[in-house]
Scaffold this motif. Structure first.
Motif, short mmCIF file in Angstrom:
data_model
loop_
_atom_site.label_atom_id
_atom_site.label_comp_id
_atom_site.label_asym_id
_atom_site.label_seq_id
_atom_site.Cartn_x
_atom_site.Cartn_y
_atom_site.Cartn_z
N GLY A 150 -13.96 6.79 -4.71
CA GLY A 150 -14.27 5.37 -4.61
C GLY A 150 -14.74 4.93 -3.24
N GLY A 151 -15.14 5.88 -2.42
CA GLY A 151 -15.61 5.57 -1.07
C GLY A 151 -17.07 5.90 -0.87
N GLN A 152 -17.53 5.78 0.36
CA GLN A 152 -18.92 6.08 0.70
C GLN A 152 -18.94 6.96 1.96
OE1 GLN A 152 -21.41 2.66 1.36
NE2 GLN A 152 -23.28 3.85 1.50
N TYR A 153 -19.61 8.07 1.86
CA TYR A 153 -19.70 9.00 2.97
C TYR A 153 -20.84 8.59 3.90
CZ TYR A 153 -20.18 13.48 5.45
OH TYR A 153 -20.26 14.47 6.41
N ARG A 154 -20.56 8.56 5.17
CA ARG A 154 -21.58 8.28 6.19
C ARG A 154 -21.85 9.58 6.94
NH1 ARG A 154 -18.09 4.10 6.28
NH2 ARG A 154 -17.05 4.70 8.20
N GLU A 155 -23.09 10.02 6.89
CA GLU A 155 -23.45 11.33 7.41
C GLU A 155 -23.41 11.38 8.94
OE1 GLU A 155 -27.32 11.86 5.77
OE2 GLU A 155 -26.61 11.97 3.69
N PRO A 156 -22.91 12.48 9.51
CA PRO A 156 -22.99 12.65 10.96
C PRO A 156 -24.36 13.18 11.36
CG PRO A 156 -21.99 14.58 10.01
CD PRO A 156 -22.28 13.65 8.85
N GLU A 157 -24.66 13.09 12.63
CA GLU A 157 -25.83 13.79 13.17
C GLU A 157 -25.34 15.04 13.88
OE1 GLU A 157 -29.09 11.68 14.95
OE2 GLU A 157 -28.27 9.76 14.30
N LEU A 158 -26.21 16.02 13.93
CA LEU A 158 -25.89 17.28 14.60
C LEU A 158 -26.92 17.51 15.70
CD1 LEU A 158 -24.80 20.63 13.01
CD2 LEU A 158 -26.56 20.60 14.78
N VAL A 159 -26.44 17.72 16.91
CA VAL A 159 -27.29 17.89 18.08
C VAL A 159 -27.34 19.36 18.47
CG1 VAL A 159 -27.64 17.31 20.51
CG2 VAL A 159 -26.76 15.57 18.92
N LEU A 160 -28.53 19.93 18.45
CA LEU A 160 -28.74 21.27 19.00
C LEU A 160 -29.06 21.14 20.48
CD1 LEU A 160 -31.04 22.82 16.22
CD2 LEU A 160 -28.58 23.17 16.50
N PHE A 161 -28.37 21.92 21.31
CA PHE A 161 -28.64 21.84 22.74
C PHE A 161 -28.60 23.23 23.35
CE2 PHE A 161 -24.05 21.84 22.56
CZ PHE A 161 -23.62 22.46 23.72
N THR A 162 -29.03 23.31 24.59
CA THR A 162 -29.00 24.57 25.34
C THR A 162 -28.25 24.35 26.65
OG1 THR A 162 -31.15 25.19 24.42
CG2 THR A 162 -30.40 26.41 26.35
N ASP A 163 -27.19 25.10 26.84
CA ASP A 163 -26.44 25.16 28.10
C ASP A 163 -25.56 23.95 28.37
OD1 ASP A 163 -27.54 27.64 28.59
OD2 ASP A 163 -29.22 26.83 29.74
N VAL A 164 -26.11 22.72 28.34
CA VAL A 164 -25.33 21.54 28.71
C VAL A 164 -25.86 20.35 27.94
CG1 VAL A 164 -26.79 20.96 30.69
CG2 VAL A 164 -24.41 20.19 30.65
#
Length: 281
Positions: A99-113
């Motif tokens: 009975g809820g609604q899922y809110r999608e996360p974002e995923l960040v690809l990074f290098t080193d820092v």
């Protein structure tokens, strides 16, 4: 895993090679080393740190293949986008069933820092979820480390890592993260660590829930995949990591759980496919 040709999430930010403004200096390096030794997410070490150290740097936009698929430029990044998309399918369905609604996360690809709302983090801390900005952060070099240093290879080993961090996002949406932080603020460090272990094991169980649905509903898994995920869970247990980095095991400082516990709770999620079975508290 049968991931090629499947939908790729549009919630991936590719910041590889677009490093953040240099800030934090030795402090950020110390945080990275502490996180590596203790096996914790950087957000736990940087609470109250005042947020990002500087601008995040531009994200690289994905392109579209001739067949109409999103691509992030290489197989590893595309694999991450497929796994993220599949977690979206699973959690949208499970939230809707409740009975809820899922809110999608974002995923960040990074290098080193990278800069997050939890502060600046170096790749040595490993993948992490920042509840302040509701983003997962991943340096793809961790997958190489997972295989070469920890001996955990295979597609589901890598997918388990992503699904675990998405599990922390689910906890944030459910209010569990705030409840855990409030409970930790009322107790000493040893008890706070024990509460954190329960939270991490639940994220492992949620990863297993995703794998169950990926297998039973979409037939993504192949022979050997489950064992590769269990190998990864065992490889990053607190007891094994502490033995490798410190030469001794200190149970009262555990923050993620033992290898056996992590395997057990992933298996519970995988066998049941039911988030309600993931009551690690």
């Amino acid at each position: 895993m049968r991931w090629q040709g499947r939908r790729r999430s549009g919630n991936v930010q590719d910041r590889r090679g677009a490093g953040p403004a240099v800030a934090g200096g030795a402090g950020a390096i110390i945080i990275a080393l502490l996180a590596l030794v203790l096996g914790v997410d950087p957000g736990e070490l940087m609470q109250g740190g005042g947020g990002p150290a500087g601008p995040a740097g531009p994200a690289q936009e994905p392109t579209v293949t001739p067949t109409g698929e999103l691509t992030y430029g290489d197989d590893q990044a595309d694999f991450v986008a497929v796994v993220l998309a599949d977690t979206e399918e699973t959690w949208h369905e499970l939230f809707a069933d409740a009975g809820g609604q899922y809110r999608e996360p974002e995923l960040v690809l990074f290098t080193d820092v990278v800069n997050s709302a939890c502060g600046m983090a170096q790749s040595a801390v490993g993948p992490f979820y920042c509840p302040a900005d509701r983003m997962v952060y991943l340096d793809l070099g961790f997958f190489r480390e997972l295989e070469q240093r920890f001996g955990a290879s295979g597609d589901l080993a890598r997918a388990y890592i992503i699904a675990h961090e998405v599990g922390h996002h689910v906890q944030t949406l459910l209010g569990t993260t705030d409840q855990v932080r409030a409970a930790q603020s009322r107790v000493g460090q040893r008890d706070a660590n024990a509460i954190q272990v329960s939270m991490e094991l639940q994220a492992d169980c949620f990863a297993g829930v995703w794998a169950h649905h990926a297998h039973t509903q979409r037939q993504l898994l192949e022979a050997g995949d489950l064992q590769s995920a269990l190998d990864a869970a065992a490889a990053i247990g607190d007891d094994r990591l502490q033995q490798q980095t410190q030469g001794r095991v200190v149970p009262e400082s555990f923050t993620h759980g033992t290898s056996a516990q992590r395997m057990q709770w992933f298996t519970t999620g995988f066998e049941t496919g039911d988030p309600a079975a993931c009551n690690t508290f």
